[in-house]
Design a protein around this motif. Structure first.
Motif, mmCIF file in Angstrom:
data_model
loop_
_atom_site.group_PDB
_atom_site.id
_atom_site.type_symbol
_atom_site.label_atom_id
_atom_site.label_comp_id
_atom_site.label_asym_id
_atom_site.label_seq_id
_atom_site.Cartn_x
_atom_site.Cartn_y
_atom_site.Cartn_z
ATOM 1 N N LYS A 164 0.835 -1.207 0.000
ATOM 2 C CA LYS A 164 0.000 0.000 0.000
ATOM 3 C C LYS A 164 0.863 1.248 0.000
ATOM 4 C CE LYS A 164 -3.684 2.015 2.841
ATOM 5 N NZ LYS A 164 -4.430 1.848 4.111
ATOM 6 N N ASN A 165 1.915 1.255 0.827
ATOM 7 C CA ASN A 165 2.813 2.405 0.868
ATOM 8 C C ASN A 165 3.554 2.610 -0.450
ATOM 9 O OD1 ASN A 165 3.378 1.555 4.238
ATOM 10 N ND2 ASN A 165 2.531 3.512 3.602
ATOM 11 N N ASN A 166 3.707 1.540 -1.206
ATOM 12 C CA ASN A 166 4.386 1.630 -2.504
ATOM 13 C C ASN A 166 3.400 1.750 -3.663
ATOM 14 O OD1 ASN A 166 7.046 1.499 -1.457
ATOM 15 N ND2 ASN A 166 6.857 -0.726 -1.216
ATOM 16 N N ARG A 167 2.150 2.097 -3.358
ATOM 17 C CA ARG A 167 1.089 2.363 -4.339
ATOM 18 C C ARG A 167 0.664 1.116 -5.121
ATOM 19 N NH1 ARG A 167 4.567 6.896 -5.506
ATOM 20 N NH2 ARG A 167 3.780 8.824 -4.572
ATOM 21 N N ASN A 168 1.006 -0.045 -4.651
ATOM 22 C CA ASN A 168 0.582 -1.278 -5.315
ATOM 23 C C ASN A 168 -0.739 -1.720 -4.677
ATOM 24 O OD1 ASN A 168 0.340 -3.686 -6.677
ATOM 25 N ND2 ASN A 168 2.459 -4.347 -6.299
ATOM 26 N N TYR A 169 -1.775 -0.926 -4.939
ATOM 27 C CA TYR A 169 -3.039 -1.093 -4.213
ATOM 28 C C TYR A 169 -3.763 -2.390 -4.597
ATOM 29 C CZ TYR A 169 -2.302 3.809 -3.033
ATOM 30 O OH TYR A 169 -1.784 4.975 -2.556
ATOM 31 N N SER A 170 -3.738 -2.755 -5.849
ATOM 32 C CA SER A 170 -4.471 -3.948 -6.277
ATOM 33 C C SER A 170 -3.914 -5.200 -5.615
ATOM 34 C CB SER A 170 -4.411 -4.085 -7.803
ATOM 35 O OG SER A 170 -5.085 -3.002 -8.421
ATOM 36 N N LYS A 171 -2.579 -5.322 -5.610
ATOM 37 C CA LYS A 171 -1.979 -6.497 -4.959
ATOM 38 C C LYS A 171 -2.191 -6.445 -3.454
ATOM 39 C CE LYS A 171 2.152 -9.366 -4.809
ATOM 40 N NZ LYS A 171 3.533 -9.571 -5.299
ATOM 41 N N GLY A 212 -8.914 1.614 2.611
ATOM 42 C CA GLY A 212 -8.036 2.655 2.089
ATOM 43 C C GLY A 212 -7.550 2.364 0.690
ATOM 44 N N CYS A 213 -7.255 1.110 0.404
ATOM 45 C CA CYS A 213 -6.816 0.733 -0.949
ATOM 46 C C CYS A 213 -7.924 0.967 -1.967
ATOM 47 C CB CYS A 213 -6.385 -0.731 -0.974
ATOM 48 S SG CYS A 213 -4.868 -1.074 -0.057
ATOM 49 N N VAL A 214 -9.129 0.569 -1.610
ATOM 50 C CA VAL A 214 -10.270 0.788 -2.509
ATOM 51 C C VAL A 214 -10.477 2.281 -2.737
ATOM 52 C CG1 VAL A 214 -12.753 0.467 -2.787
ATOM 53 C CG2 VAL A 214 -11.359 -1.378 -1.848
ATOM 54 N N TYR A 215 -10.359 3.053 -1.673
ATOM 55 C CA TYR A 215 -10.509 4.512 -1.792
ATOM 56 C C TYR A 215 -9.432 5.100 -2.699
ATOM 57 C CZ TYR A 215 -10.676 9.428 -0.350
ATOM 58 O OH TYR A 215 -10.753 10.801 -0.343
ATOM 59 N N ALA A 216 -8.195 4.620 -2.557
ATOM 60 C CA ALA A 216 -7.095 5.146 -3.370
ATOM 61 C C ALA A 216 -7.320 4.912 -4.849
ATOM 62 C CB ALA A 216 -5.781 4.515 -2.926
ATOM 63 N N LEU A 217 -7.995 3.812 -5.191
ATOM 64 C CA LEU A 217 -8.247 3.494 -6.600
ATOM 65 C C LEU A 217 -9.454 4.228 -7.173
ATOM 66 C CD1 LEU A 217 -7.577 -0.355 -6.457
ATOM 67 C CD2 LEU A 217 -6.095 1.406 -7.447
ATOM 68 N N ASP A 218 -10.183 4.953 -6.326
ATOM 69 C CA ASP A 218 -11.362 5.699 -6.759
ATOM 70 C C ASP A 218 -10.932 7.051 -7.315
ATOM 71 O OD1 ASP A 218 -13.754 6.976 -7.155
ATOM 72 O OD2 ASP A 218 -14.442 6.839 -5.078
ATOM 73 N N GLU A 219 -11.161 7.274 -8.592
ATOM 74 C CA GLU A 219 -10.742 8.522 -9.230
ATOM 75 C C GLU A 219 -11.443 9.734 -8.636
ATOM 76 O OE1 GLU A 219 -11.394 8.129 -13.385
ATOM 77 O OE2 GLU A 219 -9.813 6.616 -13.671
ATOM 78 N N ASN A 220 -12.601 9.545 -8.031
ATOM 79 C CA ASN A 220 -13.348 10.677 -7.481
ATOM 80 C C ASN A 220 -12.692 11.287 -6.249
ATOM 81 O OD1 ASN A 220 -15.451 10.497 -9.414
ATOM 82 N ND2 ASN A 220 -16.409 8.834 -8.248
ATOM 83 N N GLN A 221 -11.751 10.590 -5.643
ATOM 84 C CA GLN A 221 -11.107 11.134 -4.452
ATOM 85 C C GLN A 221 -10.031 12.167 -4.777
ATOM 86 O OE1 GLN A 221 -7.744 10.540 -3.498
ATOM 87 N NE2 GLN A 221 -7.224 9.076 -5.109
ATOM 88 N N VAL A 222 -9.680 12.313 -6.030
ATOM 89 C CA VAL A 222 -8.664 13.285 -6.421
ATOM 90 C C VAL A 222 -9.270 14.688 -6.411
ATOM 91 C CG1 VAL A 222 -7.045 13.983 -8.216
ATOM 92 C CG2 VAL A 222 -7.525 11.547 -7.854
ATOM 93 N N LYS A 223 -8.657 15.597 -5.660
ATOM 94 C CA LYS A 223 -9.143 16.971 -5.547
ATOM 95 C C LYS A 223 -8.352 17.857 -6.518
ATOM 96 C CE LYS A 223 -11.573 15.391 -2.145
ATOM 97 N NZ LYS A 223 -12.979 15.019 -2.336
ATOM 98 N N THR A 224 -8.932 18.075 -7.687
ATOM 99 C CA THR A 224 -8.216 18.817 -8.726
ATOM 100 C C THR A 224 -8.060 20.285 -8.387
ATOM 101 O OG1 THR A 224 -10.305 19.146 -9.908
ATOM 102 C CG2 THR A 224 -8.972 17.236 -10.533
ATOM 103 N N GLU A 225 -8.864 20.789 -7.430
ATOM 104 C CA GLU A 225 -8.773 22.204 -7.101
ATOM 105 C C GLU A 225 -7.645 22.510 -6.118
ATOM 106 O OE1 GLU A 225 -11.774 20.422 -4.173
ATOM 107 O OE2 GLU A 225 -11.136 20.152 -6.254
ATOM 108 N N SER A 267 -0.841 11.132 0.155
ATOM 109 C CA SER A 267 -0.024 10.299 -0.728
ATOM 110 C C SER A 267 0.014 8.890 -0.151
ATOM 111 C CB SER A 267 1.396 10.875 -0.813
ATOM 112 O OG SER A 267 2.063 10.735 0.443
ATOM 113 N N SER A 268 0.823 8.036 -0.757
ATOM 114 C CA SER A 268 0.937 6.669 -0.252
ATOM 115 C C SER A 268 1.869 6.581 0.951
ATOM 116 C CB SER A 268 1.439 5.737 -1.359
ATOM 117 O OG SER A 268 2.729 6.135 -1.789
ATOM 118 N N ASN A 269 2.527 7.700 1.280
ATOM 119 C CA ASN A 269 3.382 7.738 2.456
ATOM 120 C C ASN A 269 2.675 8.493 3.582
ATOM 121 O OD1 ASN A 269 5.134 6.395 0.797
ATOM 122 N ND2 ASN A 269 6.875 7.718 1.197
#
Length: 676
Positions: A108-115, A143-156, A395-397
């Motif tokens: 998870k810390n290394n952004r390998n959320y699927s594995k 948290g992994c599922v949330y990280a893979l959700d594109e809607n959580q990205v705050k573009t503003e 971030s993942s850290n």
């Protein structure tokens, strides 16, 4: 020998030296030249996994044990890449089933959320060592599922590294806090030329507290070390100041990282008196207390601690302060609505929006510590469920020490998201939020139906009286939309000729990001007939209002205040008992009593008409549930004297009571106070 030495270092949380000696156990020709970096954040829930890795009671080989301990050392020194590589070798070991959980964390810390999801799910299905780690694994999975959700990205939101020459010089910098205003801040840094007491000490690996302020051009000046005696030969970090120049901060030493405590130092003209450790009400012996934050009014100290009485791991706590910064009473846990079974740290309370920002490795963290927010409801005296701020703030850290200015426009964040020369270090980042846009929209309807009511007028008034009121209109489809701002409370009223008004109050003080609010209005059509005012009572044979009648008229007053354009007739009726003249006079007096009461409350007399009808207008016959009673032809029955006398004695009494009534009806809609 190497093993005992390594275990001793590990027990003291000196994971770098423990790692060296565990590696020597495997190959005593290995010699590493690793540095101990200052890193204040502590993950107390590590104890869950460490308890499961003690040699006692384990049937494992020395090699298995040593490889497991090496994996833990990498994990606890935040070297997630090596931790993943090492845990990939150990997580299937039957002697250490907990390593599967740690392996998921490293992935998870290394952004390998699927594995990581696959590993967590396998761990949850197979682990039999207790519910604590299962609960944490479920949180990590979310948290992994949330990280893979594109809607959580705050573009503003934009996040960029703060100026190196000011904030990020040295090996580690973190924990920015405002210092007397938003143009002056304190922060923690380990850099050259800090406070040391012995020549062998290296200040670039020792945390001190610094301050800086903006110059006339809005640029941050060079940072200044607060010096002694506030800063010491130990680590001094994570500071916060109250309104009387009393600074609270965390102090610890590398020799005993288990003892991290909150200290207080008093300042005068940037010169400090000797600091002292707060007593056991904050620093409970045998436990860690750190990350102080002081509320804007200086009356509350927030901090994080793993002391007993919490929800698990590091929790957020608060304790009262007097005007001099002395603690008052006992510490109070912020409760399960904020604190999770994992760790919550680095609190910051944003006064303008009553929002608590903090970091947690629980909930739906996308890796390490994430920044969350929780609104405080002053009426319910409770916090709302934490919300992850999403990327790019997180971030993942580890992402911690989030602070914002009053307008939620700019802030600071501490994070170890970027690689650095020493493998792992905190840096200070500046965060900028695009303008928060709050859109308020809705529809106007006919009350009691789903029928659209077009072309209604909606008046918007600032409750605090700072802004002028203004008007918007719903369109032909009954739809309206308007932009409002954060930090305000507005009163809204929808009106249209022929309808009673509807109102609502909207509060944007708790909003911390762009959003769309929905507020619909339901306007009731004004009836042609009178509206009975239930519960109006008078003394016998009198027009004197009883106290219960005044309470009911207070509600009518509020209704007339909302519908300030209406002119109404207040009418009173009697039963048939007594002479016509007597009943008429009594009803007039009773109607006038109601009018006089409303005038006394502040309703303009020109809006009120008192009218007595005596016994001349009997009302309709209804059931106790107010359902009309019909005759054989389907017509509503009228409670005339002749009809009432056909009823039973008990029903006659009820019928006469129905006739003895006070009511009102609208007789005009064009009253305007400004035109008088």
């Amino acid at each position: 020998m190497w093993l005992n030495t390594a275990d001793n270092y590990f027990a003291k949380k000196d994971y770098q030296n423990a790692l060296i000696h565990y590696q020597l156990v495997l190959n005593d020709t290995i010699a590493l030249n690793e540095l101990i970096l200052p890193y204040e954040t502590q993950i107390s829930n590590r104890s869950l996994s460490k308890k499961a890795t003690e040699k006692a009671g384990k049937s494992v080989t020395l090699e298995e044990y040593t490889n497991h301990q090496i994996a833990l050392c990498y994990q606890y020194t935040f070297d997630y890449k090596r931790a993943e590589e090492q845990l990939a070798k150990t997580y299937t070991s039957p002697g250490y089933p907990e390593d599967a959980f740690l392996y998921g964390n490293a992935l998870k810390n290394n952004r390998n959320y699927s594995k990581a999801i696959d590993i967590y799910e396998g761990f949850i299905r197979s682990y039999t060592g207790g519910d604590s780690l299962i609960a944490l694994a479920k949180i990590a999975l979310q948290g992994c599922v949330y990280a893979l959700d594109e809607n959580q990205v705050k573009t503003e939101v934009t996040v960029q590294l703060a100026t190196d020459s000011v904030f990020n010089e040295g090996t580690s910098s973190f924990a920015v806090s405002y210092f007397g205003g938003e143009d002056r801040v304190m922060f923690t840094s380990a850099r050259p030329h800090g406070v040391i007491l012995k020549p062998e000490q290296q200040s670039e690996f020792l945390c001190d507290v610094y301050w800086t302020e903006k110059d006339d051009n809005g640029n941050w000046k060079s940072a200044t070390n607060f010096g002694r005696p506030m800063n010491s030969a130990q680590h001094d970090a994570a500071s916060a100041v109250n309104n009387n120049n009393t600074i609270f901060y965390t102090r610890w030493s590398d020799a005993n990282r288990k003892e991290q405590s909150i200290f207080l130092a008093r300042m005068m003209n940037f010169m400090f008196f000797e600091a002292y450790k707060l007593d056991e009400r904050v620093n409970q012996p045998g436990y860690v207390s750190m990350h102080p934050f002081i509320s804007m009014d200086g009356k509350t100290l927030f901090f994080s601690s793993n002391r007993p009485g919490g929800q698990g791991g590091m929790d957020l706590w608060k304790i009262a302060l007097d005007t001099l910064g002395n603690i008052v009473g006992n510490a109070e846990n912020l409760g399960a609505s904020v604190n999770s079974p994992a760790d919550e740290i680095t609190p910051f309370f944003h006064e303008a929006t009553s929002t608590l920002f903090f970091s947690s490795n629980g909930y739906n963290s996308i890796g390490g510590y994430d920044v969350f927010k929780s609104n405080y409801d002053g009426q319910q005296l409770a916090y709302t469920a934490p919300v992850n701020l999403g990327t790019p703030v997180n971030s993942s850290n580890d992402d911690t020490y989030m602070i914002w200015d009053t307008k939620l426009k700019k802030g600071f964040l501490s994070s170890d998201r970027e690689p650095c020369e020493f493998g792992h270090c905190y840096n200070i980042y500046e965060v900028e939020n695009s303008a928060i846009v709050i859109t308020l929209e809705g529809y106007t309807f006919v009350k009691g139906t789903e029928t659209i009511l077009p072309n209604a007028t909606i008046t918007i008034k600032d409750v605090k009286g700072v802004k002028d009121q203004y008007v918007v209109n719903s369109n032909q489809d009954g739809y309206y939309t308007v932009r409002i701002t954060i930090g305000e409370e507005i009163f809204m009223k929808a009106q249209k000729d022929g309808y009673f008004a509807d109102a609502a109050v909207i509060n944007t003080e708790l909003i911390t990001e762009s959003t769309t609010l929905r507020q619909d209005f339901y306007l009731e059509q004004i009836p042609q007939k009178e509206i009975k005012i239930d519960g109006i009572e008078y003394d016998f044979d009198s027009d004197k209002l009883r106290p219960v009648s005044m309470e009911i008229l207070d509600k009518l007053y509020q209704f007339l205040e909302l519908n300030e354009n209406l002119i109404v007739e207040i009418n009173s009726h009697t039963d048939y008992k007594g002479s016509d003249k007597y009943n008429m006079n009594l009803s007039v007096k009773r109607a006038q009593s109601c009018v006089n009461y409303l005038i006394g409350k502040g309703i303009d007399s020109k809006r009120l008409v008192a009218k007595g009808y005596g016994e001349t207008l009997p009302t309709h016959y209804v059931t106790p549930e107010k359902t009309p009673i019909l005759d054989q032809n389907g017509n509503e029955l009228i409670l005339t004297e002749k009809f009432i006398l056909t009823l039973s004695k008990e029903e006659q009494d009820r019928a006469n009571q129905l006739n003895r009534r006070t009511a009102f009806k609208v007789v005009g809609e064009n009253f305007n106070l400004e035109s008088k």
